[in-house]
Design an enzyme around this catalytic site. Sequence first.
Site, PDB file in Angstrom:
ATOM      1  N   THR A 182       0.478  -1.367   0.487  1.00 20.30           N
ATOM      2  CA  THR A 182       0.229  -0.036   0.415  1.00 20.30           C
ATOM      3  C   THR A 182       1.033   1.279   0.197  1.00 20.30           C
ATOM      4  OG1 THR A 182      -0.484   0.392   2.528  1.00 20.30           O
ATOM      5  CG2 THR A 182      -1.431  -1.237   1.332  1.00 20.30           C
ATOM      6  N   GLU A 332      -5.439  -3.495  -1.731  1.00 20.54           N
ATOM      7  CA  GLU A 332      -5.859  -5.078  -0.328  1.00 20.54           C
ATOM      8  C   GLU A 332      -7.377  -5.224  -1.826  1.00 20.54           C
ATOM      9  OE1 GLU A 332      -5.371  -1.899   0.157  1.00 20.54           O
ATOM     10  OE2 GLU A 332      -5.153  -1.252   2.497  1.00 20.54           O
ATOM     11  N   LYS A 439     -16.259  17.766   8.735  1.00 21.37           N
ATOM     12  CA  LYS A 439     -16.943  17.742  10.132  1.00 21.37           C
ATOM     13  C   LYS A 439     -17.126  18.204  10.534  1.00 21.37           C
ATOM     14  CE  LYS A 439     -15.169  12.934  10.400  1.00 21.37           C
ATOM     15  NZ  LYS A 439     -13.597  12.916  10.129  1.00 21.37           N
TER      16      LYS A 439
HETATM   17  P1  ADP Z   1      -3.369   4.349  -1.874  1.00 21.22           P
HETATM   18  O1  ADP Z   1      -4.224   5.634  -2.418  1.00 21.22           O
HETATM   19  O2  ADP Z   1      -2.888   4.789  -0.789  1.00 21.22           O
HETATM   20  O3  ADP Z   1      -2.130   5.177  -2.805  1.00 21.22           O
HETATM   21  P2  ADP Z   1      -3.668   2.684  -3.201  1.00 21.22           P
HETATM   22  O4  ADP Z   1      -3.302   2.724  -5.099  1.00 21.22           O
HETATM   23  O5  ADP Z   1      -4.529   1.469  -3.141  1.00 21.22           O
HETATM   24  O6  ADP Z   1      -3.337   3.196  -2.515  1.00 21.22           O
HETATM   25  O7  ADP Z   1      -5.787   3.188  -3.608  1.00 21.22           O
HETATM   26  C1  ADP Z   1      -6.958   3.403  -2.670  1.00 21.22           C
HETATM   27  C2  ADP Z   1      -7.743   4.148  -2.547  1.00 21.22           C
HETATM   28  O8  ADP Z   1      -7.804   5.441  -3.832  1.00 21.22           O
HETATM   29  C3  ADP Z   1      -9.687   3.668  -2.686  1.00 21.22           C
HETATM   30  O9  ADP Z   1      -9.442   3.446  -1.227  1.00 21.22           O
HETATM   31  C4  ADP Z   1     -10.107   5.174  -1.950  1.00 21.22           C
HETATM   32  O10 ADP Z   1      -9.585   6.022  -1.286  1.00 21.22           O
HETATM   33  C5  ADP Z   1      -8.501   5.338  -3.488  1.00 21.22           C
HETATM   34  N1  ADP Z   1     -10.170   5.673  -5.221  1.00 21.22           N
HETATM   35  C6  ADP Z   1     -10.210   5.115  -5.721  1.00 21.22           C
HETATM   36  N2  ADP Z   1     -10.569   4.497  -6.668  1.00 21.22           N
HETATM   37  C7  ADP Z   1     -11.672   5.411  -6.169  1.00 21.22           C
HETATM   38  C8  ADP Z   1     -12.853   5.884  -6.609  1.00 21.22           C
HETATM   39  N3  ADP Z   1     -12.899   5.702  -8.449  1.00 21.22           N
HETATM   40  N4  ADP Z   1     -12.965   7.213  -6.598  1.00 21.22           N
HETATM   41  C9  ADP Z   1     -12.742   7.485  -4.911  1.00 21.22           C
HETATM   42  N5  ADP Z   1     -11.533   7.247  -4.523  1.00 21.22           N
HETATM   43  C10 ADP Z   1     -10.536   6.242  -4.653  1.00 21.22           C
END
Ligand code: ADP
Length: 537
Positions: A182, A332, A439
Amino acid sequence: MRTTMMDLPLSLNHFLARAATLFRDNEVVSRLPDKSLRRHRYGEWARRTRALAAALQGLGLRKGERVATLCWNHHAHLEAYFGIPAAGGVMHTLNLRLAPDEIGWIAADAKDRFLIVDDILLPLYRQFAHLHAFERVIVFPFSGAPVATDFADYEQLLAAADPDAFEPVAHDENDPVAMCYTSGTTGRPKGVAYSHRSTVLHTLVGCLGSNWGLRSADVVLPVTPMFHANCWGLPYGAVMMGTKLVFPGPHLHPEDLLDLIRDEPPTLALGVPTIWLGLIQRYERALAEEPARWSLPRGMRSMVGGAAVPESLIRAFDRHGVWIAQGWGMTETSPLATVSTPVEDAGDDERYRRAAMAGVPVPLVDLRIGTEAGVDAPHDGRTMGEIQVRGPFITGSYHEVPVDPEKFTADGWLRTGDVATMDELGYVRITDRTKDLIKSGGEWISSVDLENALMAHPAVAEAAVIAIPDEKWSERPLACVVFKPGAAATPAELNAHLLGKAFAKWQLPDRYEVIDALPRTSTGKFWKLKLRERFPR
Ligand code: ADP
């Protein structure tokens, strides 16, 4: 009664063998550092992949050991995707956009034994080499320059190996094939390990018509880096279906991508919203100034995800005949967990509104919205809660980290940290990450909604909204905006625009900050942590 079916493990080796015979004449095209194109056929690519596997075994790779990659998107990286698992190893894609110290920490945490690195990335490797001792560093001569003698030369290793004598290592379907960390946007990076089984199931689901909809006749352009959640799993699907692949190499600037799209027109392209935003803005500028320079292939499909996809972006591409499907997921979740499939028989506004949502859970993924009152909030499109998921390609733990109740529920679901609503048709709409929600006076304001609405204003190129502390309301929204070249708008104009988009007065930003560019994370998302540091109050 017992099943009469054969008990054979799901295996990536099957996709490799298929491509070698069924699709041997289909092309894999890579853009090299000097911007020329190198072409391989799948038949040759599969031989090279088996040669890589044989070479790794020759170097003493044992089952379950990690081989890291530090590479751009190209054919040799795809060889690693299949060659490392065929040799029984686990491919670990390192994110080349992270700080060198972080890459070194991750390689050490994963105990990577070997490294495959692009020659043009050796300067980066040297910055973290002191943090982890790889037993062998194998250099891919991407630029064509000779490889220094203190490293192993990827091409020489392949040339010396015998692909015909190689037999893939026997395995269980639950054996690991790949791992990703991650990105640590929300804490220390943690390793996620994928298996043959999880990868094959994710690939089958990804290829469905309502998702990537891959056919052998497709031409696929993966702009998403192969180290970003393994390019969302698309390379596995492309090999399974034998689609032509067009890899952009290190050239990801809008003009470079537009050149590549003109020269090798894709039918499906994948990328994150920030890159697509830059691409469409450059394209529309060119249409006004030099209309013959580029054209987007009409009917091209695109999947965009990794961050919220603004409706204005979907509309902009649709004006040029390109339909964007939005996907939501995370490292994940392999990562595809929801996809916004177009709603049949809906009017334009409704089609766009739904396309701007994260979409519906893909097959094999169970998804629920956890609220403080309990789990599985009403599907009313209004009640917000945390997305929780489970399924055969969703991680149930992190590599060598004790299971943390902050990340997994007592009944075994992954807590994603994303806040969303679900409507009566099962469409998920992401309102925020838990920590990005604003919030205000006991109510939640979605920063994503405000950003998307601001980016629909004609003067705004990019916008990100963060919370700033407020004595009376606890938190209030602050909007950071980047204007398009030569354009501007006053806070009053932006607020009037938001009121026209059905925001209530109390939801409007208290303040606007005009900045030159939004900071980006290693995977190209707006980096709100940096904005919070810059505007603490
Ligand atoms: P990181 O953001 O920590 O680099 P990841 O690439 O695994 O790690 O990203 C996952 C996160 O990206 C999700 O938990 C979410 O917050 C965001 N995300 C992914 N796709 C979308 C989407 N279509 N709309 C909004 N947020 C998204």
